[in-house]
Each structure stands twice: as C-alpha cells, then as structure tokens.
Scaffold this motif. Structure first.
Motif, PDB file in Angstrom:
ATOM      1  N   ASP A   1      16.262  10.020 -11.533  1.00 39.62           N
ATOM      2  CA  ASP A   1      14.931  10.049 -10.931  1.00 39.62           C
ATOM      3  C   ASP A   1      13.905  10.627 -11.907  1.00 39.62           C
ATOM      4  OD1 ASP A   1      15.302   8.940  -8.334  1.00 39.62           O
ATOM      5  OD2 ASP A   1      16.347  10.764  -7.723  1.00 39.62           O
ATOM      6  N   PHE A   2      12.732  10.007 -11.939  1.00 39.47           N
ATOM      7  CA  PHE A   2      11.676  10.428 -12.855  1.00 39.47           C
ATOM      8  C   PHE A   2      10.997  11.716 -12.388  1.00 39.47           C
ATOM      9  CE2 PHE A   2      10.593   5.723 -14.017  1.00 39.47           C
ATOM     10  CZ  PHE A   2      11.787   5.633 -14.705  1.00 39.47           C
ATOM     11  N   PHE A   3      10.543  12.498 -13.354  1.00 40.54           N
ATOM     12  CA  PHE A   3       9.526  13.508 -13.101  1.00 40.54           C
ATOM     13  C   PHE A   3       8.681  13.623 -14.357  1.00 40.54           C
ATOM     14  CE2 PHE A   3      12.795  16.037 -15.136  1.00 40.54           C
ATOM     15  CZ  PHE A   3      12.151  17.095 -15.773  1.00 40.54           C
ATOM     16  N   GLY A   4       7.471  14.163 -14.204  1.00 40.62           N
ATOM     17  CA  GLY A   4       6.551  14.203 -15.334  1.00 40.62           C
ATOM     18  C   GLY A   4       5.703  12.958 -15.397  1.00 40.62           C
ATOM     19  N   GLY A   5       4.821  12.921 -16.368  1.00 42.91           N
ATOM     20  CA  GLY A   5       3.900  11.808 -16.476  1.00 42.91           C
ATOM     21  C   GLY A   5       2.703  11.981 -15.558  1.00 42.91           C
ATOM     22  N   THR A   6       1.888  10.943 -15.478  1.00 46.89           N
ATOM     23  CA  THR A   6       0.662  10.988 -14.692  1.00 46.89           C
ATOM     24  C   THR A   6       0.797  10.106 -13.460  1.00 46.89           C
ATOM     25  OG1 THR A   6      -0.643  11.315 -16.696  1.00 46.89           O
ATOM     26  CG2 THR A   6      -1.822  10.569 -14.746  1.00 46.89           C
ATOM     27  N   GLY A   7       0.447  10.671 -12.304  1.00 47.50           N
ATOM     28  CA  GLY A   7       0.506   9.898 -11.081  1.00 47.50           C
ATOM     29  C   GLY A   7       1.423  10.536 -10.060  1.00 47.50           C
ATOM     30  N   SER A   8       1.738   9.792  -9.020  1.00 47.24           N
ATOM     31  CA  SER A   8       2.587  10.306  -7.956  1.00 47.24           C
ATOM     32  C   SER A   8       3.547   9.216  -7.517  1.00 47.24           C
ATOM     33  CB  SER A   8       1.733  10.763  -6.770  1.00 47.24           C
ATOM     34  OG  SER A   8       1.042   9.657  -6.210  1.00 47.24           O
ATOM     35  N   GLY A   9       4.446   9.575  -6.604  1.00 45.83           N
ATOM     36  CA  GLY A   9       5.339   8.569  -6.051  1.00 45.83           C
ATOM     37  C   GLY A   9       6.804   8.799  -6.345  1.00 45.83           C
ATOM     38  N   THR A  10       7.176   9.977  -6.847  1.00 45.99           N
ATOM     39  CA  THR A  10       8.581  10.263  -7.119  1.00 45.99           C
ATOM     40  C   THR A  10       9.076  11.355  -6.183  1.00 45.99           C
ATOM     41  OG1 THR A  10       8.220  12.037  -8.723  1.00 45.99           O
ATOM     42  CG2 THR A  10       8.129   9.769  -9.548  1.00 45.99           C
ATOM     43  N   TRP A  11      10.397  11.523  -6.120  1.00 40.11           N
ATOM     44  CA  TRP A  11      10.983  12.593  -5.325  1.00 40.11           C
ATOM     45  C   TRP A  11      10.422  13.946  -5.750  1.00 40.11           C
ATOM     46  CZ3 TRP A  11      13.786  11.703  -1.109  1.00 40.11           C
ATOM     47  CH2 TRP A  11      14.461  10.494  -0.970  1.00 40.11           C
ATOM     48  N   PHE A  12      10.171  14.102  -7.028  1.00 46.51           N
ATOM     49  CA  PHE A  12       9.731  15.395  -7.552  1.00 46.51           C
ATOM     50  C   PHE A  12       8.386  15.803  -6.965  1.00 46.51           C
ATOM     51  CE2 PHE A  12       7.624  18.063 -10.748  1.00 46.51           C
ATOM     52  CZ  PHE A  12       8.573  19.057 -10.911  1.00 46.51           C
TER      53      PHE A  12
ATOM     54  N   ALA B   1       1.598  -1.640 -17.032  1.00 42.60           N
ATOM     55  CA  ALA B   1       1.170  -0.535 -17.896  1.00 42.60           C
ATOM     56  C   ALA B   1       0.302   0.485 -17.185  1.00 42.60           C
ATOM     57  CB  ALA B   1       0.425  -1.087 -19.114  1.00 42.60           C
ATOM     58  N   ALA B   2      -0.301   0.121 -16.042  1.00 40.07           N
ATOM     59  CA  ALA B   2      -1.157   1.065 -15.325  1.00 40.07           C
ATOM     60  C   ALA B   2      -0.364   2.007 -14.433  1.00 40.07           C
ATOM     61  CB  ALA B   2      -2.194   0.313 -14.486  1.00 40.07           C
ATOM     62  N   GLY B   3       0.918   1.731 -14.249  1.00 38.45           N
ATOM     63  CA  GLY B   3       1.750   2.574 -13.404  1.00 38.45           C
ATOM     64  C   GLY B   3       2.187   3.842 -14.108  1.00 38.45           C
ATOM     65  N   ARG B   4       2.858   4.687 -13.369  1.00 36.62           N
ATOM     66  CA  ARG B   4       3.278   5.976 -13.920  1.00 36.62           C
ATOM     67  C   ARG B   4       4.175   5.805 -15.139  1.00 36.62           C
ATOM     68  NH1 ARG B   4       4.735  10.748 -10.283  1.00 36.62           N
ATOM     69  NH2 ARG B   4       5.288  12.423 -11.714  1.00 36.62           N
ATOM     70  N   ALA B   5       5.237   5.008 -15.002  1.00 41.11           N
ATOM     71  CA  ALA B   5       6.142   4.788 -16.127  1.00 41.11           C
ATOM     72  C   ALA B   5       5.463   3.995 -17.227  1.00 41.11           C
ATOM     73  CB  ALA B   5       7.404   4.073 -15.656  1.00 41.11           C
TER      74      ALA B   5
ATOM     75  N   VAL C   1      12.922   4.720   2.140  1.00 38.81           N
ATOM     76  CA  VAL C   1      13.269   6.016   1.554  1.00 38.81           C
ATOM     77  C   VAL C   1      14.513   6.587   2.216  1.00 38.81           C
ATOM     78  CG1 VAL C   1      12.513   8.400   1.271  1.00 38.81           C
ATOM     79  CG2 VAL C   1      10.923   6.533   0.790  1.00 38.81           C
ATOM     80  N   ALA C   2      14.589   6.476   3.545  1.00 43.21           N
ATOM     81  CA  ALA C   2      15.737   7.018   4.274  1.00 43.21           C
ATOM     82  C   ALA C   2      17.040   6.351   3.849  1.00 43.21           C
ATOM     83  CB  ALA C   2      15.523   6.855   5.780  1.00 43.21           C
ATOM     84  N   GLU C   3      16.966   5.101   3.400  1.00 44.82           N
ATOM     85  CA  GLU C   3      18.162   4.391   2.935  1.00 44.82           C
ATOM     86  C   GLU C   3      18.773   5.034   1.695  1.00 44.82           C
ATOM     87  OE1 GLU C   3      16.845   0.444   2.211  1.00 44.82           O
ATOM     88  OE2 GLU C   3      16.880  -0.165   4.329  1.00 44.82           O
ATOM     89  N   MET C   4      17.976   5.831   0.993  1.00 47.94           N
ATOM     90  CA  MET C   4      18.442   6.413  -0.261  1.00 47.94           C
ATOM     91  C   MET C   4      19.015   7.817  -0.083  1.00 47.94           C
ATOM     92  SD  MET C   4      17.657   3.734  -1.705  1.00 47.94           S
ATOM     93  CE  MET C   4      18.368   4.157  -3.286  1.00 47.94           C
ATOM     94  N   ARG C   5      19.215   8.257   1.143  1.00 48.88           N
ATOM     95  CA  ARG C   5      19.720   9.612   1.369  1.00 48.88           C
ATOM     96  C   ARG C   5      21.051   9.845   0.667  1.00 48.88           C
ATOM     97  NH1 ARG C   5      20.370  12.913   7.118  1.00 48.88           N
ATOM     98  NH2 ARG C   5      21.233  14.822   6.158  1.00 48.88           N
ATOM     99  N   TYR C   6      21.864   8.809   0.570  1.00 47.58           N
ATOM    100  CA  TYR C   6      23.195   8.964  -0.022  1.00 47.58           C
ATOM    101  C   TYR C   6      23.139   9.534  -1.437  1.00 47.58           C
ATOM    102  CZ  TYR C   6      22.525   4.751  -2.879  1.00 47.58           C
ATOM    103  OH  TYR C   6      22.071   3.831  -3.799  1.00 47.58           O
ATOM    104  N   LEU C   7      22.042   9.278  -2.166  1.00 44.20           N
ATOM    105  CA  LEU C   7      21.926   9.794  -3.527  1.00 44.20           C
ATOM    106  C   LEU C   7      21.884  11.315  -3.561  1.00 44.20           C
ATOM    107  CD1 LEU C   7      19.333   7.315  -5.080  1.00 44.20           C
ATOM    108  CD2 LEU C   7      21.772   7.471  -5.593  1.00 44.20           C
TER     109      LEU C   7
ATOM    110  N   LEU D   1       0.589  17.001 -11.753  1.00 42.13           N
ATOM    111  CA  LEU D   1       0.534  16.794 -10.316  1.00 42.13           C
ATOM    112  C   LEU D   1      -0.704  17.449  -9.731  1.00 42.13           C
ATOM    113  CD1 LEU D   1       4.272  17.443  -9.414  1.00 42.13           C
ATOM    114  CD2 LEU D   1       3.113  15.273  -9.736  1.00 42.13           C
ATOM    115  N   GLN D   2      -1.074  18.597 -10.235  1.00 43.90           N
ATOM    116  CA  GLN D   2      -2.269  19.281  -9.751  1.00 43.90           C
ATOM    117  C   GLN D   2      -3.514  18.438 -10.039  1.00 43.90           C
ATOM    118  OE1 GLN D   2      -2.041  22.955 -11.825  1.00 43.90           O
ATOM    119  NE2 GLN D   2      -0.433  23.809 -10.537  1.00 43.90           N
ATOM    120  N   THR D   3      -3.552  17.841 -11.226  1.00 34.68           N
ATOM    121  CA  THR D   3      -4.690  17.003 -11.591  1.00 34.68           C
ATOM    122  C   THR D   3      -4.819  15.826 -10.633  1.00 34.68           C
ATOM    123  OG1 THR D   3      -4.443  17.588 -13.914  1.00 34.68           O
ATOM    124  CG2 THR D   3      -5.703  15.598 -13.421  1.00 34.68           C
TER     125      THR D   3
END
Length: 334
Positions: free
Chosen positions: A165-176, A11-15, A274-280, A315-317
C-alpha cells in the motif's frame, strides 16, 4: 542529460505525479497524459509535456505521443480507476496502455499490488507464490498481467513492479491518509487490523525511484517480467510508535468500523469495494525483493521515520490532517 522519454498514463494522479517527478529528476523527458490539467508541480518542470486526452482513446493517445518531442522508450501505466469501478474501467485502460506501448515499441511498466495472491495470501510473497483469483480484484489483476505476458509473442516488453500500500506523495485516497492518519489531529490512530500483524507498505517516492532504475535497464527486460518492491514491511505497532515519536504525544488507537462500512456498502459502492479488502488486514504479509535487487542493486529505501515525517505535511497541505497543536506542528514539519 539523457534524452530518454517516458509516457506516463495518469500523470495527474498521486502515483503519476511521483513517477513524473522521479523521471524528470533522473534526466528523462516526460509525456504526461491526463484528462484534467496537470498540477503546477508538473507544469513548472520544463521536461514535462502534457498530453490532454482520455487514456482509453488509444488512437488519439498514440497520435499525441508520436507528435511529441523524442522517441518514447517507456510507457508507464499509472492509471488507477475508483475502487468500485475496476470491473468497468480497468480492462479498457489496461488494453489502451498495452496497445500504445506495442505501437511505440516501448517497454510497458505497471505498478502491481498483492491482490493477485488472493484471500489466503501467505506471510512471505515471492515470485513463486501462487496467484489465486478468489476475489474480484484478484481476478482482474491476474487477467491484466496475463494479457501483458501473452503480448510478448507480439513483441511487447513489459514489467510489473509489485508493491504494498502506498503512502507519501501528493494527494489523498490511500489507507494511510484515509484511515491511519485521518484523525491524527484529534490524537487518534485508526488502524484497520491487528497491531501485531506485518503489513506491506511502499513509500511512493522510493517506489518511483525504483521504477526509474528499472526503466534504465530496459535492454535487459525482453519479454514479460515481474518484480517485487519490499518497501516497509512493518507491524502496526511500529507505525504507531513512530508516529507517536514524531508527534510528541500519545495517540489513541481506534479500530476501523468495518461493520459500518459493510452495512453502508449495501448502498454505497465505494464502501463495499473497500470492505472487500478487509482480508489484507487479517493476513500478515510482506514482499521479498531478491529479483529486483539482482537487477538494480539495493532498492531506494527512505528510513521509516523520515518517510512518515515527509508524508504527513503533504497530507496537511491537502487539508486532510490539520493538527491544531502547535507542538505537534513543530514536531512533524520537515
């Protein structure tokens, strides 16, 4: 107000935070499992009760869940180990979530992704699209979901809601936030693939609301089910144009340095993962959501410009993108 209770793992994670907020807004009680203290945005909510323990300690997790107020109807597995530690951590985390849901007699819910479809994923992804275990993460996700399906024989009800792929929410760690908008303050748009390719995205607050709506129909979800959340399936050029309009300035398109990441991956495990996911980013793809619509009606869908406008201030926050231009700040503030 509903007395339904959901146990959110991670529950403490972004999602996890997005899911917890969506369920509380819908009147649910939330048991929020986390190894670390919950963020203030959750502790301030009276419907949220923290369960401080390791998610792999299923005995302690189950004991705390049973001691908490209310019978648990849903267990939501929002656990997401670091990319380079999936092989080590994903199986035990998934096993603990499954055994906990089974012991509680609760519906097990899991945010899925497109990894199951392998390197050659087609442009349109349906529930009938073959799954191909031709990457390490595809093999892990396919095995995880197969175990959920097999547990139906023991009485486990479960649902995988697959999204992009996720974007939005609080925190970091996505492609966005780590790529596309990482250098937005410098006027750069960093895109990992061709701007002409469609890519599947999920605005996290919309996806969280979809989980709530699916959970509300748990009586219809006996056995194992898979659903697709279409989200925003857009070309990179559309994202670029929308961000430029929001920022009020032209952005310079930069390519992600895949070669450097592959080279650095020889010594940095997270870069290699991360490099393994280039195909996406080489394969245009989108999720078709007919089954989800049949279950809940029209899924939650925030217009793209509004979703991006709401995402960038978060993201700025977090200190990831700090536009120095006052005009830019004025344009993107909600």
């Amino acid at each position: 107000m509903s007395k339904n209770t959901v146990l959110i793992l991670g529950a403490a994670g972004r999602a996890g935070q997005a899911f917890a907020q969506a369920f509380t807004q819908a009147g649910w009680q939330v048991l929020a499992q986390a190894r670390k203290p919950l963020p203030a945005t959750l502790t301030a909510l009276p419907q949220v009760q923290a369960l401080r323990c390791d998610a792999t300690d299923s005995a302690t997790l189950l004991q705390l869940a049973k001691q908490a107020t209310g019978e648990v109807q849903v267990v939501l597995n929002a656990l997401n180990p670091p990319y380079h530690r999936w092989e080590e951590l994903l199986p035990p985390l998934a096993a603990s979530a499954q055994s906990t849901a089974l012991a509680l007699g609760a519906l097990l819910m899991l945010p899925g992704n497109v990894y199951n479809f392998g390197r050659e994923l087609p442009a349109q992804l349906t529930l009938a699209t073959p799954e191909r275990p031709d990457t390490p993460k595809a093999r892990l996700r396919i095995a995880l979901e197969a175990q959920m399906a097999a547990a139906a024989a023991q009485g486990l009800d479960s649902v995988v809601l697959r999204a992009g792929d996720f974007f939005g929410g609080t925190g970091s760690g996505t492609w966005f936030d780590l790529a596309l908008t990482a250098k937005l303050s410098q006027g750069d748009f960093v895109y990992p693939g061709a701007l002409t390719h469609i890519h599947a995205w999920a605005y996290l607050p919309d996806l969280a609301q979809a989980f709530v709506q699916v959970a509300a129909r748990r009586a219809q979800l006996r056995g194992h089910h898979r659903l697709h959340f279409a989200g925003h399936a857009v070309e990179g050029q559309v994202l670029l144009d929308t961000l430029q309009a929001l920022c009020g300035r032209r952005l310079t398109v930069r390519e992600l340095p895949w070669g450097l990441m592959k080279l650095g991956g020889l010594v940095i495990p997270s870069w290699r993962a991360v490099a393994e996911m280039r195909y996406l980013w080489d394969r245009p793809h989108q999720l078709l959501d007919g089954e989800l619509r049949a279950l809940i009606g029209t899924p939650p869908h925030t217009p793209l410009d509004q979703a991006l406008r709401m995402s960038i201030p978060a993201l700025q926050t977090a200190g990831i993108a700090q536009p120095h231009n006052t005009k830019l700040n004025a344009k993107i503030s909600p």
